[in-house]
Design a protein around this motif. Structure first.
Motif, PDB file in Angstrom:
ATOM      1  N   VAL A 146       0.833  -1.209   0.000  1.00  0.00           N
ATOM      2  CA  VAL A 146       0.000   0.000   0.000  1.00  0.00           C
ATOM      3  C   VAL A 146       0.864   1.254   0.000  1.00  0.00           C
ATOM      4  O   VAL A 146       0.632   2.195  -0.784  1.00  0.00           O
ATOM      5  N   LEU A 147       1.880   1.284   0.859  1.00  0.00           N
ATOM      6  CA  LEU A 147       2.738   2.467   0.957  1.00  0.00           C
ATOM      7  C   LEU A 147       3.662   2.618  -0.251  1.00  0.00           C
ATOM      8  O   LEU A 147       4.082   3.736  -0.576  1.00  0.00           O
ATOM      9  N   GLY A 148       4.009   1.503  -0.892  1.00  0.00           N
ATOM     10  CA  GLY A 148       4.928   1.572  -2.027  1.00  0.00           C
ATOM     11  C   GLY A 148       4.270   1.879  -3.353  1.00  0.00           C
ATOM     12  O   GLY A 148       4.957   2.001  -4.366  1.00  0.00           O
ATOM     13  N   ARG A 149       2.972   2.041  -3.360  1.00  0.00           N
ATOM     14  CA  ARG A 149       2.248   2.311  -4.604  1.00  0.00           C
ATOM     15  C   ARG A 149       2.181   3.811  -4.867  1.00  0.00           C
ATOM     16  O   ARG A 149       1.844   4.587  -3.977  1.00  0.00           O
ATOM     17  N   GLN A 150       2.496   4.209  -6.059  1.00  0.00           N
ATOM     18  CA  GLN A 150       2.484   5.621  -6.430  1.00  0.00           C
ATOM     19  C   GLN A 150       1.948   5.750  -7.855  1.00  0.00           C
ATOM     20  O   GLN A 150       2.495   5.156  -8.794  1.00  0.00           O
ATOM     21  N   ASP A 151       0.873   6.507  -7.999  1.00  0.00           N
ATOM     22  CA  ASP A 151       0.249   6.703  -9.312  1.00  0.00           C
ATOM     23  C   ASP A 151      -0.107   5.376  -9.976  1.00  0.00           C
ATOM     24  O   ASP A 151       0.077   5.182 -11.194  1.00  0.00           O
ATOM     25  N   GLY A 152      -0.600   4.450  -9.169  1.00  0.00           N
ATOM     26  CA  GLY A 152      -1.015   3.165  -9.702  1.00  0.00           C
ATOM     27  C   GLY A 152       0.113   2.209 -10.013  1.00  0.00           C
ATOM     28  O   GLY A 152      -0.117   1.136 -10.580  1.00  0.00           O
ATOM     29  N   ARG A 153       1.348   2.569  -9.641  1.00  0.00           N
ATOM     30  CA  ARG A 153       2.497   1.715  -9.922  1.00  0.00           C
ATOM     31  C   ARG A 153       3.287   1.481  -8.649  1.00  0.00           C
ATOM     32  O   ARG A 153       3.185   2.246  -7.697  1.00  0.00           O
ATOM     33  N   TYR A 154       4.091   0.417  -8.677  1.00  0.00           N
ATOM     34  CA  TYR A 154       4.943   0.105  -7.532  1.00  0.00           C
ATOM     35  C   TYR A 154       6.361   0.583  -7.829  1.00  0.00           C
ATOM     36  O   TYR A 154       7.035   0.048  -8.708  1.00  0.00           O
ATOM     37  N   PHE A 242       7.258  -6.953 -21.370  1.00  0.00           N
ATOM     38  CA  PHE A 242       6.880  -7.411 -20.034  1.00  0.00           C
ATOM     39  C   PHE A 242       5.944  -6.408 -19.370  1.00  0.00           C
ATOM     40  O   PHE A 242       6.176  -5.191 -19.441  1.00  0.00           O
ATOM     41  N   ALA A 243       4.883  -6.916 -18.726  1.00  0.00           N
ATOM     42  CA  ALA A 243       3.981  -6.062 -17.943  1.00  0.00           C
ATOM     43  C   ALA A 243       4.646  -5.829 -16.587  1.00  0.00           C
ATOM     44  O   ALA A 243       4.368  -6.521 -15.608  1.00  0.00           O
ATOM     45  N   VAL A 244       5.534  -4.841 -16.534  1.00  0.00           N
ATOM     46  CA  VAL A 244       6.459  -4.690 -15.417  1.00  0.00           C
ATOM     47  C   VAL A 244       5.742  -4.529 -14.087  1.00  0.00           C
ATOM     48  O   VAL A 244       6.066  -5.205 -13.102  1.00  0.00           O
ATOM     49  N   HIS A 245       4.774  -3.645 -14.031  1.00  0.00           N
ATOM     50  CA  HIS A 245       4.166  -3.312 -12.743  1.00  0.00           C
ATOM     51  C   HIS A 245       3.329  -4.471 -12.202  1.00  0.00           C
ATOM     52  O   HIS A 245       3.358  -4.755 -11.000  1.00  0.00           O
TER      53      HIS A 245
END
Length: 344
Positions: A146-154, A242-245
């Protein structure tokens, strides 16, 4: 076809490491606070495996089959799991200092385990120490994601920072729980668990971690190409298809689940997932298609050897595994840093 030097070396290294692992497991079963000669060990294992009902002397049979064999097998499972997870995390978050505990998983498990031991399982809805530790590991994983997510990405940087921050928080709370405990025996139990131990190994608690590590490693070993792309950066990985996120999310969850199960069984065992992947890359190169399977064998050998040391250094007592892995791991990692610096 001429294979690259690292590829040729990898094919030689796998059977060699497997032979070393077989030898180390044999020594791990034979040696300890009570020494048992190798022919007797072989006799006990043979009769147990074929199930003919014939056994050695009662005490020897119990020591070999019910104490040492599950303990050594658990060391194999834990060492292999932590090493693979460490290699995966270092590539996923693009940080060579990452290990299975960088995301706060171990600290979260330690907090609830400390509560279960000192206050009692009633404080955690009746959960046992292992179940409480796994719940803490899962809670830490969810919090980091949760905390590492930013703008829908990790973001790798945010994930590491969130993990380190939560580790400090959980460690501080664990210290407070220990400080508030009025029972010295419970305090010692918490400390021994936090330092890691294979002393509670038995056939009853071997099946779950073995199944989880087998399934987790089987899944992670197929991600070599994706990890190679991630190391080069998200843009490069995306350009390679690759779908990186989404892939990073799945890898982090898989790695955290494996770590959570292992920590719940043996407590905190540091430096295995940090040091072993670096030595493997030093031997076979950076290609994760070779790094991951060799890390499985190298990590298993390392932890079996460490556990054997823990049982013979101060026998008849035994040292927590985490003490020896830290004492050995810290100078080894410093040597790796020095070597890397000299190479640059």
């Amino acid at each position: 076809m001429n294979l690259p030097r690292h590829s040729r070396f990898s094919w030689v290294l796998v059977p060699a490491l497997f032979a070393v692992l077989v030898a180390m497991t044999t020594f791990g079963i034979a040696f300890g606070s009570v020494g048992i000669d190798l022919p007797t060990v072989g006799e006990v294992l043979w009769h147990r495996l074929i199930g003919d009902g014939r056994t050695a002397a009662g005490a020897v049979d119990q020591i070999v089959w019910n104490l040492r064999v599950p303990r050594v097998l658990l060391a194999v499972v834990v060492g292999a799991g932590l090493s693979v997870v460490g290699a995966v995390l270092q590539a996923t978050v693009r940080n060579p200092l990452a290990d299975p505990y960088v995301l706060g998983v171990s600290a979260g498990a330690g907090l609830l385990a400390a509560v279960a031991i000192t206050i009692g399982s009633a404080a955690l809805a009746g959960l046992s120490t292992s179940a409480a530790a796994f719940a803490g590991a899962l809670g830490a994983t969810v919090a980091v994601l949760v905390l590492g997510r930013q703008d829908g990405r990790y973001s790798p940087t945010r994930l590491v920072l969130a993990g380190v921050t939560l580790s400090y928080l959980f460690t501080g709370l664990t210290g407070f729980v220990i400080f508030q405990s009025a029972d010295p025996d419970k305090t010692r139990s918490v400390m021994f668990w936090l330092l890691g131990s294979l002393g509670e190994a038995g056939w009853s608690n071997l099946a779950i971690p073995t199944a989880v590590v087998l399934i987790g490693c089987a899944c992670l070993l197929t991600q070599g190409r994706a990890l190679n792309a991630m190391v080069l950066g998200d843009d490069t990985a995306l350009s390679l298809g690759f779908a990186v996120h989404r892939q990073r999310f799945l890898l982090l969850v898989s790695a955290s689940l494996v770590t959570g199960v292992l920590v719940a069984v043996v407590g905190g065992v540091g430096f295995v997932g940090l040091v072993i992947p670096h030595f493997v890359r030093l031997a076979v190169g950076p290609d994760h298609r070779r790094v991951l399977p060799i890390a499985v064998l190298a990590g298993a050998i390392y932890l079996v050897a460490v556990d054997l040391l823990c049982r013979v250094i101060v026998r008849p007592a035994e040292l927590p595994v985490g003490i020896v892995t830290s004492v050995l791991g810290a100078p080894l990692f410093l040597w790796l840093l020095r070597r890397s610096r000299a190479g640059r």
